[in-house]
Design an enzyme around this catalytic site. Sequence first.
Site, PDB file in Angstrom:
ATOM      1  N   TRP A   1       0.825  -1.211   0.000  1.00  0.00           N
ATOM      2  CA  TRP A   1       0.000   0.000   0.000  1.00  0.00           C
ATOM      3  C   TRP A   1       0.855   1.256   0.000  1.00  0.00           C
ATOM      4  O   TRP A   1       0.503   2.260  -0.621  1.00  0.00           O
ATOM      5  CB  TRP A   1      -1.002  -0.013   1.154  1.00  0.00           C
ATOM      6  CG  TRP A   1      -2.015  -1.102   0.959  1.00  0.00           C
ATOM      7  CD1 TRP A   1      -2.167  -2.226   1.725  1.00  0.00           C
ATOM      8  CD2 TRP A   1      -2.978  -1.213  -0.100  1.00  0.00           C
ATOM      9  NE1 TRP A   1      -3.170  -3.016   1.207  1.00  0.00           N
ATOM     10  CE2 TRP A   1      -3.683  -2.423   0.096  1.00  0.00           C
ATOM     11  CE3 TRP A   1      -3.315  -0.415  -1.193  1.00  0.00           C
ATOM     12  CZ2 TRP A   1      -4.706  -2.840  -0.769  1.00  0.00           C
ATOM     13  CZ3 TRP A   1      -4.331  -0.845  -2.042  1.00  0.00           C
ATOM     14  CH2 TRP A   1      -5.009  -2.039  -1.825  1.00  0.00           C
TER      15      TRP A   1
ATOM     16  N   ASP B   1      -1.687   6.177   6.665  1.00  0.00           N
ATOM     17  CA  ASP B   1      -2.764   5.369   6.084  1.00  0.00           C
ATOM     18  C   ASP B   1      -3.091   4.272   7.093  1.00  0.00           C
ATOM     19  O   ASP B   1      -2.453   3.225   7.112  1.00  0.00           O
ATOM     20  CB  ASP B   1      -2.307   4.768   4.745  1.00  0.00           C
ATOM     21  CG  ASP B   1      -3.320   3.766   4.192  1.00  0.00           C
ATOM     22  OD1 ASP B   1      -4.420   3.631   4.767  1.00  0.00           O
ATOM     23  OD2 ASP B   1      -2.995   3.103   3.176  1.00  0.00           O
TER      24      ASP B   1
ATOM     25  N   LYS C   1     -12.148  -2.278   6.808  1.00  0.00           N
ATOM     26  CA  LYS C   1     -11.386  -3.219   7.623  1.00  0.00           C
ATOM     27  C   LYS C   1     -11.848  -3.173   9.083  1.00  0.00           C
ATOM     28  O   LYS C   1     -12.185  -4.189   9.654  1.00  0.00           O
ATOM     29  CB  LYS C   1      -9.886  -2.930   7.550  1.00  0.00           C
ATOM     30  CG  LYS C   1      -9.157  -3.477   6.327  1.00  0.00           C
ATOM     31  CD  LYS C   1      -9.450  -2.769   5.043  1.00  0.00           C
ATOM     32  CE  LYS C   1      -8.790  -3.359   3.830  1.00  0.00           C
ATOM     33  NZ  LYS C   1      -7.879  -2.447   3.154  1.00  0.00           N
TER      34      LYS C   1
HETATM   35  C1  LIG Z   1      -7.316  -1.928   1.943  1.00  0.00           C
HETATM   36  C2  LIG Z   1      -6.252  -0.897   2.023  1.00  0.00           C
HETATM   37  C3  LIG Z   1      -6.159   0.146   1.084  1.00  0.00           C
HETATM   38  C4  LIG Z   1      -7.062   0.244  -0.129  1.00  0.00           C
HETATM   39  O1  LIG Z   1      -8.318   0.683   0.206  1.00  0.00           O
HETATM   40  P1  LIG Z   1      -9.426   1.006  -0.919  1.00  0.00           P
HETATM   41  O2  LIG Z   1     -10.585   1.417  -0.067  1.00  0.00           O
HETATM   42  O3  LIG Z   1      -9.651  -0.225  -1.703  1.00  0.00           O
HETATM   43  O4  LIG Z   1      -8.912   2.118  -1.752  1.00  0.00           O
HETATM   44  C5  LIG Z   1      -5.180   1.087   1.269  1.00  0.00           C
HETATM   45  N1  LIG Z   1      -4.328   1.034   2.312  1.00  0.00           N
HETATM   46  C6  LIG Z   1      -4.383   0.043   3.218  1.00  0.00           C
HETATM   47  C7  LIG Z   1      -3.401   0.023   4.351  1.00  0.00           C
HETATM   48  C8  LIG Z   1      -5.354  -0.949   3.102  1.00  0.00           C
HETATM   49  O5  LIG Z   1      -5.410  -1.932   4.012  1.00  0.00           O
END
Ligand SMILES: *Cc1c(COP(=O)(O)O)cnc(C)c1O
Length: 359
Positions: A101, A171, A195
């Site tokens: 990511w 993030d 998540k």
């Molecule tokens: C799942 C995830 C993403 C992507 O998220 P989207 O909602 O599909 O854009 C980005 N960063 C992390 C750390 C993730 O776990």
Amino acid sequence: MRGWNFSAGPAALPEAVLRHAQEELLEWGDARASVMEVSHRGKAFEAVAAQAERDLRGLLGIPENYKVLFLQGGATQHFAQIPMNFCVDGQRADYIVTGHWGEKAVKEAAPYAKPHVAASSADSNYTVIPPRDSWDLDSEAAYVHYTPNETIHGVEFHEVPDVGGVPLVADMSSDILSRPIDVSRFGLIYAGAQKNIGPSGLVVLIVRDDLLQRNPRPLPKIFRYAEHAAQNSMLNTPNTWGWYLAGLTFQWLREQGGLAAMERRNREKADLMYEAIDLSGGYYRNPVEPSARSRMNVPFTLHDSALDALFLKESEAAGLLALKGHRAVGGMRASLYNALPVEGVRALADFMRDFAQRH
Ligand SMILES: *Cc1c(COP(=O)(O)O)cnc(C)c1O
């Protein structure tokens, strides 16, 4: 019957939250309609929206000088929108890359900034966190971006890195609300909801006021965070269903004893998983350096990948769902977000021991 859901995302939601939503799905409060079918500008929804923000502020101890936004676009959109809002053309932004990511965030920033990979653990296949004293940071950078928990590689920072006076951007899509954090250490925290918060299609963003003063380029309002903040995330129609469910999750977290209680539970769950792997005599393996192991996502391989299909078939039959690993890493992955009870992890650890005995 519902199984134990180890999905990496969209992931398990607390059963109590789903039941609550189910009970009032057709008639929400006095609305004589569902929460999805009423105006976001009506009093009833505004109350839900405000309560969700208050509960989130309480859970994380968010200081007054931070705005909380309920947006859309997934974390991926914000990979681009963050540099769009905070960097002038060609300005350096530092990125610490500890997995998939983080890599994506660097790529999406390139049209609006000069993303500089100040540290990366790509050389180790993302199994470590580069030591802080090896980071090549610039005190003039627009911000330092990192991914506290890399969902695919199962690598997690267990401390917030010190980056001096440069705003720290995180993030937190896959570890927000999994333990207490000191929000004042961050300039910006963002997280896709699917998540640890609620359904997909919602992004929670926590941003310090001074960052919202930056105005590096002309932007359509819809892309400007300061506009969303000025309109309380109701510049246009928000994801009302996601916001409502997020609010129910925040209430559930409060009932569970808040983030300190979640941290204890999450540690117990991770310990059960790593114990099942490490005490298997090499039958199962997790490649991540122990001090960087994630409490949320536990990737593991079997000693013989020819057994993968059988493992997945038998685990699913035993009610242990969604254990297939990400194709970038292979093998299995067990995601242990807040909504997954300790009992589910115990069931998986027992299954793993039994499987190793039989095969
Ligand atoms: C799942 C995830 C993403 C992507 O998220 P989207 O909602 O599909 O854009 C980005 N960063 C992390 C750390 C993730 O776990």
